[in-house]
Design a protein around this motif. Structure first.
Motif, PDB file in Angstrom:
ATOM      1  N   THR A   1     -23.348   7.412 -51.030  1.00 21.41           N
ATOM      2  CA  THR A   1     -24.793   7.389 -50.801  1.00 21.41           C
ATOM      3  C   THR A   1     -25.435   6.237 -51.567  1.00 21.41           C
ATOM      4  OG1 THR A   1     -24.834   9.774 -50.439  1.00 21.41           O
ATOM      5  CG2 THR A   1     -26.925   8.740 -51.011  1.00 21.41           C
ATOM      6  N   ASN A   2     -25.022   6.025 -52.824  1.00 22.53           N
ATOM      7  CA  ASN A   2     -25.560   4.918 -53.614  1.00 22.53           C
ATOM      8  C   ASN A   2     -25.174   3.573 -53.020  1.00 22.53           C
ATOM      9  OD1 ASN A   2     -26.930   6.498 -55.449  1.00 22.53           O
ATOM     10  ND2 ASN A   2     -25.239   6.581 -56.898  1.00 22.53           N
ATOM     11  N   ALA A   3     -23.948   3.462 -52.504  1.00 17.15           N
ATOM     12  CA  ALA A   3     -23.504   2.217 -51.873  1.00 17.15           C
ATOM     13  C   ALA A   3     -24.339   1.939 -50.624  1.00 17.15           C
ATOM     14  CB  ALA A   3     -22.021   2.287 -51.528  1.00 17.15           C
ATOM     15  N   GLN A   4     -24.590   2.968 -49.824  1.00 17.70           N
ATOM     16  CA  GLN A   4     -25.428   2.821 -48.625  1.00 17.70           C
ATOM     17  C   GLN A   4     -26.834   2.376 -49.016  1.00 17.70           C
ATOM     18  OE1 GLN A   4     -25.395   3.875 -45.062  1.00 17.70           O
ATOM     19  NE2 GLN A   4     -23.229   3.416 -45.192  1.00 17.70           N
ATOM     20  N   LYS A   5     -27.385   2.983 -50.074  1.00 14.16           N
ATOM     21  CA  LYS A   5     -28.739   2.635 -50.527  1.00 14.16           C
ATOM     22  C   LYS A   5     -28.773   1.174 -50.976  1.00 14.16           C
ATOM     23  CE  LYS A   5     -32.361   4.024 -53.726  1.00 14.16           C
ATOM     24  NZ  LYS A   5     -32.728   4.873 -54.851  1.00 14.16           N
ATOM     25  N   SER A   6     -27.776   0.751 -51.710  1.00 14.72           N
ATOM     26  CA  SER A   6     -27.702  -0.628 -52.179  1.00 14.72           C
ATOM     27  C   SER A   6     -27.591  -1.602 -51.002  1.00 14.72           C
ATOM     28  CB  SER A   6     -26.508  -0.792 -53.117  1.00 14.72           C
ATOM     29  OG  SER A   6     -26.355  -2.133 -53.479  1.00 14.72           O
ATOM     30  N   GLN A   7     -26.767  -1.263 -50.017  1.00 14.21           N
ATOM     31  CA  GLN A   7     -26.617  -2.109 -48.825  1.00 14.21           C
ATOM     32  C   GLN A   7     -27.944  -2.201 -48.070  1.00 14.21           C
ATOM     33  OE1 GLN A   7     -23.622  -3.632 -47.584  1.00 14.21           O
ATOM     34  NE2 GLN A   7     -22.039  -2.061 -47.581  1.00 14.21           N
ATOM     35  N   LYS A   8     -28.635  -1.089 -47.939  1.00 16.27           N
ATOM     36  CA  LYS A   8     -29.927  -1.098 -47.240  1.00 16.27           C
ATOM     37  C   LYS A   8     -30.948  -1.950 -47.992  1.00 16.27           C
ATOM     38  CE  LYS A   8     -29.458   3.156 -44.629  1.00 16.27           C
ATOM     39  NZ  LYS A   8     -30.013   4.475 -44.307  1.00 16.27           N
TER      40      LYS A   8
ATOM     41  N   THR B   1     -44.707  -9.397 -40.861  1.00 18.07           N
ATOM     42  CA  THR B   1     -44.534  -8.548 -42.039  1.00 18.07           C
ATOM     43  C   THR B   1     -44.161  -7.152 -41.565  1.00 18.07           C
ATOM     44  OG1 THR B   1     -46.236  -9.801 -43.217  1.00 18.07           O
ATOM     45  CG2 THR B   1     -45.647  -7.644 -44.115  1.00 18.07           C
ATOM     46  N   ALA B   2     -43.041  -6.663 -42.043  1.00 19.90           N
ATOM     47  CA  ALA B   2     -42.597  -5.322 -41.659  1.00 19.90           C
ATOM     48  C   ALA B   2     -43.499  -4.274 -42.311  1.00 19.90           C
ATOM     49  CB  ALA B   2     -41.150  -5.097 -42.070  1.00 19.90           C
ATOM     50  N   VAL B   3     -43.964  -3.336 -41.499  1.00 18.33           N
ATOM     51  CA  VAL B   3     -44.746  -2.214 -42.022  1.00 18.33           C
ATOM     52  C   VAL B   3     -43.942  -0.920 -41.954  1.00 18.33           C
ATOM     53  CG1 VAL B   3     -46.991  -3.259 -41.589  1.00 18.33           C
ATOM     54  CG2 VAL B   3     -45.933  -1.892 -39.802  1.00 18.33           C
ATOM     55  N   GLU B   4     -42.845  -0.970 -41.228  1.00 14.84           N
ATOM     56  CA  GLU B   4     -41.930   0.176 -41.117  1.00 14.84           C
ATOM     57  C   GLU B   4     -40.572  -0.375 -40.698  1.00 14.84           C
ATOM     58  OE1 GLU B   4     -41.783   3.120 -37.567  1.00 14.84           O
ATOM     59  OE2 GLU B   4     -43.234   3.924 -39.010  1.00 14.84           O
ATOM     60  N   ARG B   5     -39.493   0.156 -41.283  1.00 13.00           N
ATOM     61  CA  ARG B   5     -38.159  -0.332 -40.916  1.00 13.00           C
ATOM     62  C   ARG B   5     -37.128   0.790 -41.077  1.00 13.00           C
ATOM     63  NH1 ARG B   5     -37.223  -5.140 -44.219  1.00 13.00           N
ATOM     64  NH2 ARG B   5     -38.263  -6.309 -42.573  1.00 13.00           N
ATOM     65  N   ASN B   6     -36.229   0.876 -40.119  1.00 17.06           N
ATOM     66  CA  ASN B   6     -35.092   1.802 -40.166  1.00 17.06           C
ATOM     67  C   ASN B   6     -33.817   0.970 -40.125  1.00 17.06           C
ATOM     68  OD1 ASN B   6     -36.606   4.385 -39.844  1.00 17.06           O
ATOM     69  ND2 ASN B   6     -37.200   3.386 -37.948  1.00 17.06           N
ATOM     70  N   ILE B   7     -32.886   1.279 -41.016  1.00 14.86           N
ATOM     71  CA  ILE B   7     -31.627   0.541 -41.107  1.00 14.86           C
ATOM     72  C   ILE B   7     -30.474   1.525 -40.999  1.00 14.86           C
ATOM     73  CG2 ILE B   7     -30.175  -0.900 -42.600  1.00 14.86           C
ATOM     74  CD1 ILE B   7     -32.784  -1.925 -43.886  1.00 14.86           C
ATOM     75  N   TYR B   8     -29.456   1.124 -40.247  1.00 11.45           N
ATOM     76  CA  TYR B   8     -28.264   1.932 -40.043  1.00 11.45           C
ATOM     77  C   TYR B   8     -27.043   1.054 -40.323  1.00 11.45           C
ATOM     78  CZ  TYR B   8     -31.991   4.174 -37.441  1.00 11.45           C
ATOM     79  OH  TYR B   8     -33.196   4.717 -37.084  1.00 11.45           O
ATOM     80  N   ILE B   9     -26.056   1.606 -41.022  1.00 15.50           N
ATOM     81  CA  ILE B   9     -24.880   0.827 -41.419  1.00 15.50           C
ATOM     82  C   ILE B   9     -23.621   1.554 -40.956  1.00 15.50           C
ATOM     83  CG2 ILE B   9     -23.622  -0.180 -43.367  1.00 15.50           C
ATOM     84  CD1 ILE B   9     -26.312  -0.067 -44.921  1.00 15.50           C
ATOM     85  N   ASN B  10     -22.662   0.768 -40.431  1.00 18.22           N
ATOM     86  CA  ASN B  10     -21.417   1.396 -40.004  1.00 18.22           C
ATOM     87  C   ASN B  10     -20.603   1.861 -41.216  1.00 18.22           C
ATOM     88  OD1 ASN B  10     -20.380  -1.077 -40.940  1.00 18.22           O
ATOM     89  ND2 ASN B  10     -18.913  -1.270 -39.270  1.00 18.22           N
ATOM     90  N   GLY B  11     -19.568   2.653 -40.966  1.00 21.27           N
ATOM     91  CA  GLY B  11     -18.752   3.232 -42.032  1.00 21.27           C
ATOM     92  C   GLY B  11     -18.025   2.215 -42.884  1.00 21.27           C
ATOM     93  N   GLN B  12     -17.680   1.080 -42.324  1.00 23.14           N
ATOM     94  CA  GLN B  12     -16.972   0.044 -43.086  1.00 23.14           C
ATOM     95  C   GLN B  12     -17.931  -0.802 -43.942  1.00 23.14           C
ATOM     96  OE1 GLN B  12     -16.503   0.395 -39.655  1.00 23.14           O
ATOM     97  NE2 GLN B  12     -14.706   1.681 -39.992  1.00 23.14           N
ATOM     98  N   GLY B  13     -19.226  -0.695 -43.695  1.00 26.88           N
ATOM     99  CA  GLY B  13     -20.208  -1.427 -44.486  1.00 26.88           C
ATOM    100  C   GLY B  13     -20.260  -2.912 -44.195  1.00 26.88           C
ATOM    101  N   ASP B  14     -19.866  -3.298 -42.972  1.00 27.47           N
ATOM    102  CA  ASP B  14     -19.881  -4.725 -42.639  1.00 27.47           C
ATOM    103  C   ASP B  14     -20.703  -5.039 -41.392  1.00 27.47           C
ATOM    104  OD1 ASP B  14     -18.204  -3.572 -40.761  1.00 27.47           O
ATOM    105  OD2 ASP B  14     -16.553  -4.973 -41.063  1.00 27.47           O
ATOM    106  N   PHE B  15     -21.405  -4.045 -40.879  1.00 26.25           N
ATOM    107  CA  PHE B  15     -22.154  -4.169 -39.644  1.00 26.25           C
ATOM    108  C   PHE B  15     -23.358  -3.244 -39.743  1.00 26.25           C
ATOM    109  CE2 PHE B  15     -22.918  -2.804 -35.244  1.00 26.25           C
ATOM    110  CZ  PHE B  15     -22.894  -4.007 -34.562  1.00 26.25           C
ATOM    111  N   ALA B  16     -24.541  -3.747 -39.419  1.00 20.25           N
ATOM    112  CA  ALA B  16     -25.746  -2.915 -39.509  1.00 20.25           C
ATOM    113  C   ALA B  16     -26.668  -3.224 -38.338  1.00 20.25           C
ATOM    114  CB  ALA B  16     -26.473  -3.179 -40.832  1.00 20.25           C
TER     115      ALA B  16
END
Length: 165
Positions: free
Chosen positions: A17-24, A87-102
């Motif tokens: 979870t922390n790794a995902q947060k850092s990547q985001k 300027t982004a006012v809202e953003r959703n980010i999704y990351i694959n399981g390998q952490g190399d594609f979002a």
């Protein structure tokens, strides 16, 4: 033994979870600085955040820019001292399981008022780069009929051209 396994699973989950947060956070930074580079007319920084084979899809139906074409199209805007300001006012980010594609979507405050951006990033040499970006103008549902009427003639001509290919 069950307690140890449960504790290990909880620790692994927390680390992931922390790794995902850092990547985001990294991805948010890339996208925010990419938009800022356009507003500040920093051509090298802007295109440095894209992959060499990156694609930019603009709001016009004819705008499907491959990286080199987009650079050529954009250069005069950057040379004038300000390209565009998103300027982004809202953003959703999704990351694959390998952490190399979002992939992401964002709601933007722009000179065209509200727009929607969406795209794909991939990690190259440890850095997130924008591989594909799509910009669209957000149209309230109650205005769609009016918008269709405004663009009907041009769309009809373009559709004929596209169908003749």
């Amino acid at each position: 033994m069950k307690v140890k396994i449960t504790a290990l699973l909880m620790l692994a989950s927390l680390c992931w979870t922390n790794a995902q947060k850092s990547q985001k956070e990294e991805i948010n930074s890339v996208l925010d600085t990419w938009h800022l580079a356009a507003a500040q007319a920093d051509f090298e920084s802007y295109f440095g955040k894209m992959t060499k084979d990156g694609v930019f899809i603009g709001t016009d139906a004819t705008e499907n820019w491959q990286n080199e074409e987009f650079r050529s199209f954009s250069k005069p805007y950057f040379d004038r001292g300000k390209a565009w300001s998103f300027t982004a006012v809202e953003r959703n980010i999704y990351i694959n399981g390998q952490g190399d594609f979002a992939w992401f979507d964002e709601l933007l405050d722009t000179q065209m008022k509200l727009c929607r951006g969406s795209g794909v990033l991939k990690k190259e040499n440890g850095q997130w780069r924008i591989a594909h970006y799509v910009l669209s103008i957000a149209v309230p549902n109650e205005n769609v009929t009016e918008l269709i009427e405004i663009k009907k003639e041009k769309d009809s001509l373009l559709l004929l051209q596209l169908k003749e290919r």
